[in-house]
Write an enzyme that holds these catalytic residues in place. Structure first.
Site, PDB file in Angstrom:
ATOM      1  N   HIS A 141       0.839  -1.206   0.000  1.00  0.00           N
ATOM      2  CA  HIS A 141       0.000   0.000   0.000  1.00  0.00           C
ATOM      3  C   HIS A 141       0.871   1.253   0.000  1.00  0.00           C
ATOM      4  CE1 HIS A 141      -3.355   2.614   1.601  1.00  0.00           C
ATOM      5  NE2 HIS A 141      -2.301   3.260   2.112  1.00  0.00           N
ATOM      6  N   GLU A 142       1.890   1.289   0.866  1.00  0.00           N
ATOM      7  CA  GLU A 142       2.743   2.475   0.959  1.00  0.00           C
ATOM      8  C   GLU A 142       3.590   2.672  -0.296  1.00  0.00           C
ATOM      9  OE1 GLU A 142       2.219   4.624   3.159  1.00  0.00           O
ATOM     10  OE2 GLU A 142       0.910   3.362   4.373  1.00  0.00           O
ATOM     11  N   HIS A 145       1.684   4.436  -2.927  1.00  0.00           N
ATOM     12  CA  HIS A 145       1.682   5.894  -2.774  1.00  0.00           C
ATOM     13  C   HIS A 145       2.902   6.503  -3.464  1.00  0.00           C
ATOM     14  CE1 HIS A 145      -1.763   6.542  -0.278  1.00  0.00           C
ATOM     15  NE2 HIS A 145      -1.311   5.879   0.764  1.00  0.00           N
ATOM     16  N   GLU A 222      -6.146   6.957  -0.558  1.00  0.00           N
ATOM     17  CA  GLU A 222      -6.069   5.753   0.272  1.00  0.00           C
ATOM     18  C   GLU A 222      -6.756   4.577  -0.415  1.00  0.00           C
ATOM     19  OE1 GLU A 222      -4.190   5.376   2.789  1.00  0.00           O
ATOM     20  OE2 GLU A 222      -3.624   7.485   2.854  1.00  0.00           O
TER      21      GLU A 222
END
Length: 305
Positions: A141-142, A145, A222
């Site tokens: 997930h990070e 980003h 998100e």
């Protein structure tokens, strides 16, 4: 290096562009307001430009410092680096720096103005609570980003609100301490006070609009990172499991510790404080249920259902 395997999110790109245009317009309003306060064009330009420069180039260091985080080497955290290495190979992208925040709060975040200066950081708390597969899902997930380059936009967005708040406080103190004199001087003083009150109100509105723009982008990015990360590793349920575990364990952290970290909410994997019954307009993240529903949908898609 060839194009990343993390596909661009066109919806996110459009929203980032709209947010940047809106924030730049708000920046211009703030500059005009400062000039109306009697601040010279040169000083205003240097002040606004300096704020923007500092936010863009030093935000990563500020975020790491505020979270008591530090960069770690493969020798210090071999398992963490192994996970990030595997994810970057899977994503076909440059490896970001890896950091650890020395706090029990279970969370993670990405920072840095671009992929070449990016850091993915996890807390000791999340490392102790999650399984290897769950931690891999959070880091996917990070890394999404970083690939989407949305961290820099969030950094600039937070700077506009901060600048508007500073101008508002300047005007407030000017209105409280201004005025004075007699007859014509008294009229001039009254006009100055009215101008400073108007400036304060305009700055407050600008700050509020910047806040809403930032929160809207934060919620969408998100969901975008959830989707990209889940597809990258092919394990949406691992990300869902990590979300449920972190959200549940967050309630066991002392509220004073959560409040100290609340300022980083927009950058966290999961918010330190969700705000309870507050309107979704003011939330940094989508609701847990919305994120889980999306991950369940991705799971069905990957299974051909």
């Amino acid at each position: 290096m060839a194009e990343s395997n993390i596909r661009p999110d066109h919806g996110l790109s459009v929203r980032m562009m709209i947010t940047i245009v809106g924030l730049m317009f708000l920046y211009i309003i703030i500059a005009v307001v400062m000039i109306q306060l009697g601040i010279s064009v040169v000083v205003t330009s240097l002040f606004c430009g300096g704020m923007l420069y500092a936010q863009y180039f030093f935000s990563g260091k500020i975020a790491m410092f505020s979270m008591r985080a530090h960069e770690v080497t493969p020798e210090e955290e071999p398992e963490l680096h192994r996970i990030v290495d595997n994810l970057c190979q899977l994503a076909n992208m440059k490896k970001p720096k890896v950091g650890v925040a020395e706090m029990d709060l279970p969370n993670a975040f990405a920072t840095g103005r671009n992929p070449n200066n990016a850091v993915v950081c996890v807390t000791r708390g999340i490392m102790h609570r999650l399984s290897t597969d769950e931690l891999e899902a959070v880091l996917a997930h990070e890394i999404s980003h970083v690939a989407h380059r949305d961290v820099a936009v969030m950094t600039i967005a937070s700077g506009v609100g901060m600048l508007a708040g500073m101008v508002s406080r300047m005007a407030m103190w000017g209105a409280m301490l201004g005025g004075g004199g007699n007859s014509r001087d008294n009229n001039n003083g009254g006009n100055i006070v009215l101008l400073e009150i108007a400036t304060m109100l305009v700055s407050m509105v600008v700050g509020f609009v910047a806040f809403l723009l930032t929160m809207s982008l934060s919620r969408y990015r998100e969901l975008s990172a959830d989707r990209a990360g889940a597809i990258l590793i092919g394990k949406p349920q691992m990300l869902a499991s990590a979300l449920v575990r972190i959200t549940g364990d967050m309630g066991k952290i002392p509220r004073t510790d959560l409040r100290k970290a609340e300022g980083m909410n927009a950058f966290f994997f999961a918010p330190a404080l969700s705000g309870g019954g507050a309107s979704s307009l003011f939330a940094t993240h989508p609701s847990l249920q919305k994120r889980l529903d999306q991950l369940n949908k991705i799971e069905r898609e990957l299974n051909g259902q």
